[in-house]
Design an enzyme around this catalytic site. Structure first.
Site, PDB file in Angstrom:
ATOM      1  N   GLU A  86     -19.015  -2.777  24.632  1.00 25.35           N
ATOM      2  CA  GLU A  86     -17.571  -2.823  24.421  1.00 25.35           C
ATOM      3  C   GLU A  86     -17.246  -3.099  22.959  1.00 25.35           C
ATOM      4  O   GLU A  86     -17.995  -3.773  22.260  1.00 25.35           O
ATOM      5  CB  GLU A  86     -16.946  -3.906  25.309  1.00 25.35           C
ATOM      6  CG  GLU A  86     -17.010  -3.512  26.778  1.00 25.35           C
ATOM      7  CD  GLU A  86     -16.291  -4.475  27.699  1.00 25.35           C
ATOM      8  OE1 GLU A  86     -15.753  -4.014  28.704  1.00 25.35           O
ATOM      9  OE2 GLU A  86     -16.275  -5.679  27.418  1.00 25.35           O
ATOM     10  N   CYS A 337     -12.515 -12.968  22.327  1.00 20.79           N
ATOM     11  CA  CYS A 337     -13.866 -13.412  21.998  1.00 20.79           C
ATOM     12  C   CYS A 337     -14.571 -13.994  23.207  1.00 20.79           C
ATOM     13  O   CYS A 337     -14.025 -14.831  23.912  1.00 20.79           O
ATOM     14  CB  CYS A 337     -13.799 -14.493  20.922  1.00 20.79           C
ATOM     15  SG  CYS A 337     -14.113 -13.845  19.304  1.00 20.79           S
TER      16      CYS A 337
HETATM   17  N1  SAH Z   1     -23.359 -14.144  18.747  1.00 22.68           N
HETATM   18  C1  SAH Z   1     -22.322 -14.375  17.778  1.00 22.68           C
HETATM   19  C2  SAH Z   1     -21.034 -13.615  18.127  1.00 22.68           C
HETATM   20  C3  SAH Z   1     -20.404 -14.119  19.376  1.00 22.68           C
HETATM   21  S1  SAH Z   1     -18.713 -13.799  19.729  1.00 22.68           S
HETATM   22  C4  SAH Z   1     -22.030 -15.855  17.682  1.00 22.68           C
HETATM   23  O1  SAH Z   1     -22.563 -16.617  18.486  1.00 22.68           O
HETATM   24  O2  SAH Z   1     -21.308 -16.257  16.773  1.00 22.68           O
HETATM   25  C5  SAH Z   1     -17.789 -14.588  18.497  1.00 22.68           C
HETATM   26  C6  SAH Z   1     -17.342 -16.046  18.780  1.00 22.68           C
HETATM   27  O3  SAH Z   1     -16.711 -16.208  20.049  1.00 22.68           O
HETATM   28  C7  SAH Z   1     -18.505 -17.023  18.763  1.00 22.68           C
HETATM   29  O4  SAH Z   1     -18.123 -18.160  18.015  1.00 22.68           O
HETATM   30  C8  SAH Z   1     -18.651 -17.380  20.215  1.00 22.68           C
HETATM   31  O5  SAH Z   1     -19.287 -18.602  20.424  1.00 22.68           O
HETATM   32  C9  SAH Z   1     -17.204 -17.384  20.650  1.00 22.68           C
HETATM   33  N2  SAH Z   1     -17.017 -17.330  22.102  1.00 22.68           N
HETATM   34  C10 SAH Z   1     -17.893 -16.945  23.053  1.00 22.68           C
HETATM   35  N3  SAH Z   1     -17.336 -17.041  24.270  1.00 22.68           N
HETATM   36  C11 SAH Z   1     -16.073 -17.471  24.084  1.00 22.68           C
HETATM   37  C12 SAH Z   1     -15.006 -17.727  24.974  1.00 22.68           C
HETATM   38  N4  SAH Z   1     -15.110 -17.534  26.270  1.00 22.68           N
HETATM   39  N5  SAH Z   1     -13.839 -18.171  24.448  1.00 22.68           N
HETATM   40  C13 SAH Z   1     -13.695 -18.310  23.096  1.00 22.68           C
HETATM   41  N6  SAH Z   1     -14.667 -18.070  22.219  1.00 22.68           N
HETATM   42  C14 SAH Z   1     -15.859 -17.655  22.698  1.00 22.68           C
END
Ligand code: SAH
Length: 350
Positions: A86, A337
């Site tokens: 996605e 996110c």
């Molecule tokens: N693997 C990378 C990218 C992940 S997505 C990382 O860990 O940074 C980007 C951000 O969204 C990351 O900070 C991740 O921890 C956060 N994230 C993941 N699940 C989430 C959720 N359900 N709600 C809000 N942020 C979330």
């Protein structure tokens, strides 16, 4: 690590001189072109050879969802070996689009609050598959002339851990910086905090000067280990010393570093957690903290109560920590996110 066994653009380009590569890439980033045959600077034999060898896109559209406000779109795309990923575009505060790209099919990091974390890991995306998410959106927007056309920012915050796919992510960054109008401060790579990879990029002269975001989510070691299985006992010390090194090496303001902090009610949003975060921020120096509301992923977590969030933020502000709060967009289409997941059921019924 498994990779795509189908012919790749990389293999096709390998025997050709550099100027041909540039012509191909330029054509691929041109919003008005729709096929190899229309890259006019290429000799016609080469255009048709390309057409016979490779699909114009490494990803095919399965479906696109629009948020009710029309400010977020999420696309489900299929790779040539039938994997689903996605990608999202959302309107940013400047009124342009920010693209959020995936770097892997699934993710091995298994963060407990993240929907992609539940999928497990399938494979890395190639450089082409990463940039094709951006290309998908330029063509999508070109087909909707009433929408704003400009993509001004790009974040590696979709599915996957970008630094676990270091070379392909680096390759995609170089292409995006060369063939789009986005400068390095418009692109952010977000990492769970893979310390060996963070160290590697610090000493890699070819790593572009893009922004970095590290998912901290707690400055209390035990809390972080509970919510992020990739964490380990000395993680916070390692991150602190890496951060100091980063600032020593790149004092220039262009290289911004952010720590992300998803607000989980009763888990990492208590006064004790705020205090630990303040101490950590003081220890590492000029770092930005970005508080992220938790987006529902049908997990055991809830987003912080607004009173807890405000109190947490105030504590940080009072301690002069540089803190910002992220807006959530696209929640109605599960495009925010951590909400990106390709559910088995949905994938097989396609
Ligand atoms: N693997 C990378 C990218 C992940 S997505 C990382 O860990 O940074 C980007 C951000 O969204 C990351 O900070 C991740 O921890 C956060 N994230 C993941 N699940 C989430 C959720 N359900 N709600 C809000 N942020 C979330």
């Amino acid at each position: 690590m498994s990779s795509v066994s189908l012919p790749t653009l990389e293999a096709f380009l390998a025997p050709l001189p550099a100027y041909r590569h540039a012509q191909v890439w330029k054509g691929m980033f041109d919003a008005s072109l729709r096929g190899w045959e229309s890259i006019s600077p290429l000799p016609s034999a080469l255009r048709f050879e390309l057409k016979d060898t490779l699909p114009w896109m490494a990803l095919q559209e399965k479906h696109v969802l629009a948020s009710t406000r029309g400010d977020t779109f999420k696309a489900l795309l299929e790779t040539n070996d039938h994997k689903m990923i996605e990608t999202v575009i959302m309107k940013n505060s400047r009124g342009f689009w920010s693209v959020c790209v995936s770097s892997q099919v699934g993710c091995a990091m298994a963060c407990t609050f993240c929907a992609t974390g539940k999928m497990g890991f399938t494979r890395n995306l190639t450089r082409e598959e990463i940039i094709d998410q951006y290309r998908f959106w330029i063509y999508f927007l070109a087909g909707k002339p009433k929408l704003e056309q400009r993509i001004s920012n790009l974040v590696y915050m979709g599915m996957g851990e970008p630094l676990a796919n270091y070379e392909n992510v680096k390759g995609s960054l170089k292409l995006l910086l060369k063939y789009t109008d986005m400068g390095p401060t418009r692109i952010t790579v977000s990492s769970v905090g893979l310390i060996p990879m963070l160290r590697k990029l610090l000493n890699d002269p070819e790593w572009p000067p893009v922004r970095l975001a590290v998912s901290l989510h707690s400055a209390d070691g035990e809390t972080r280990r509970n919510i992020m299985p990739s964490s380990y006992p000395n993680f916070l010390e390692d991150l602190a010393s890496w951060t100091k090194e980063y600032f020593t090496q790149f004092a220039s303001r262009r290289r911004h570093l952010t720590f992300e902090y998803v607000m989980l009610s009763g888990v990492n949003d208590t006064p004790m957690h705020a205090e630990k975060l303040i101490q950590f921020a003081r220890k590492v120096g000029k770092v930005k903290i970005n508080l992220i509301p938790y987006n529902d992923t049908k997990s055991k977590y809830n987003t912080s109560e607004s009173a807890a969030l405000i109190a947490f933020e105030k504590k940080l502000l009072d301690a002069r920590v540089d803190v910002t709060r992220r807006r959530t967009m696209g929640a109605d289409i599960a495009a925010a996110c951590g909400q990106l997941i390709v559910e088995k059921k949905a994938a097989t019924s396609l």
